[in-house]
Design a protein around this motif. Structure first.
Motif, mmCIF file in Angstrom:
data_model
loop_
_atom_site.group_PDB
_atom_site.id
_atom_site.type_symbol
_atom_site.label_atom_id
_atom_site.label_comp_id
_atom_site.label_asym_id
_atom_site.label_seq_id
_atom_site.Cartn_x
_atom_site.Cartn_y
_atom_site.Cartn_z
ATOM 1 N N TYR A 223 16.330 12.696 57.022
ATOM 2 C CA TYR A 223 15.211 12.786 59.021
ATOM 3 C C TYR A 223 16.178 11.206 59.430
ATOM 4 O O TYR A 223 15.522 11.320 60.875
ATOM 5 N N ARG B 92 18.672 13.425 61.350
ATOM 6 C CA ARG B 92 18.403 13.991 62.538
ATOM 7 C C ARG B 92 17.832 13.332 63.793
ATOM 8 O O ARG B 92 17.594 13.459 64.788
ATOM 9 N N ILE B 93 16.823 12.312 63.627
ATOM 10 C CA ILE B 93 16.313 11.409 64.615
ATOM 11 C C ILE B 93 17.417 10.780 65.741
ATOM 12 O O ILE B 93 17.599 10.745 66.694
ATOM 13 N N TRP B 94 18.509 10.188 64.399
ATOM 14 C CA TRP B 94 19.559 9.463 64.795
ATOM 15 C C TRP B 94 20.434 10.652 66.383
ATOM 16 O O TRP B 94 20.923 10.386 67.219
ATOM 17 N N VAL B 95 20.339 12.143 65.714
ATOM 18 C CA VAL B 95 20.953 12.903 66.343
ATOM 19 C C VAL B 95 20.155 13.028 67.887
ATOM 20 O O VAL B 95 20.809 12.688 68.627
ATOM 21 N N TYR B 96 19.510 13.208 67.415
ATOM 22 C CA TYR B 96 17.968 13.282 69.039
ATOM 23 C C TYR B 96 17.734 12.398 69.754
ATOM 24 O O TYR B 96 18.135 12.547 71.343
ATOM 25 N N ILE B 97 17.806 11.496 69.020
ATOM 26 C CA ILE B 97 17.784 10.476 70.029
ATOM 27 C C ILE B 97 19.861 9.773 71.344
ATOM 28 O O ILE B 97 20.364 8.916 71.418
ATOM 29 N N SER B 98 20.291 10.850 70.388
ATOM 30 C CA SER B 98 22.104 10.054 71.283
ATOM 31 C C SER B 98 22.492 11.059 72.343
ATOM 32 O O SER B 98 23.792 10.974 72.695
ATOM 33 N N LEU C 290 20.897 16.860 72.725
ATOM 34 C CA LEU C 290 19.886 17.638 73.554
ATOM 35 C C LEU C 290 19.790 17.878 75.052
ATOM 36 O O LEU C 290 19.393 18.808 75.648
#
Length: 92
Positions: A9, A12-18, A21
């Motif tokens: 988790y 995944r959050i780290w990738v989303y805020i990087s 998207l």
């Protein structure tokens, strides 16, 4: 054991805020300090290098230097961390 459940988790959050998207430079990130915090993410630099290369065909040596510093710093930090915890590796 908790790290096995928690780590996916966090990653995944780290990738989303990087900025994978939606680029951080988008209109909805208007607060300057929030944008600076998001751009301090080491993955952000790698994503920007890839976008520059594939979309714009540009080479930015500043971004490569930042990515190299992140990689070297994390390598040294990881080495120091695991070296200090070496005595506990076989203990369960």
């Amino acid at each position: 054991r908790d790290a096995q459940n928690f780590l996916p988790y966090v990653l995944r959050i780290w990738v989303y805020i990087s900025g994978v998207l939606i680029p951080i430079e988008a209109r909805f990130v208007t607060v300057s300090w929030a944008r600076a915090v998001l751009q301090a993410n080491p993955i952000y630099t790698i994503i920007e290098i890839a976008r520059d290369a594939f979309i714009d065909g540009v080479y930015d040596p500043r971004k490569w230097m930042i990515a190299s510093l992140w990689a070297g710093g994390l390598l040294i930090a990881g080495f120091v961390y695991f070296r200090r915890a070496e005595s506990e590796y076989g203990l369960v």
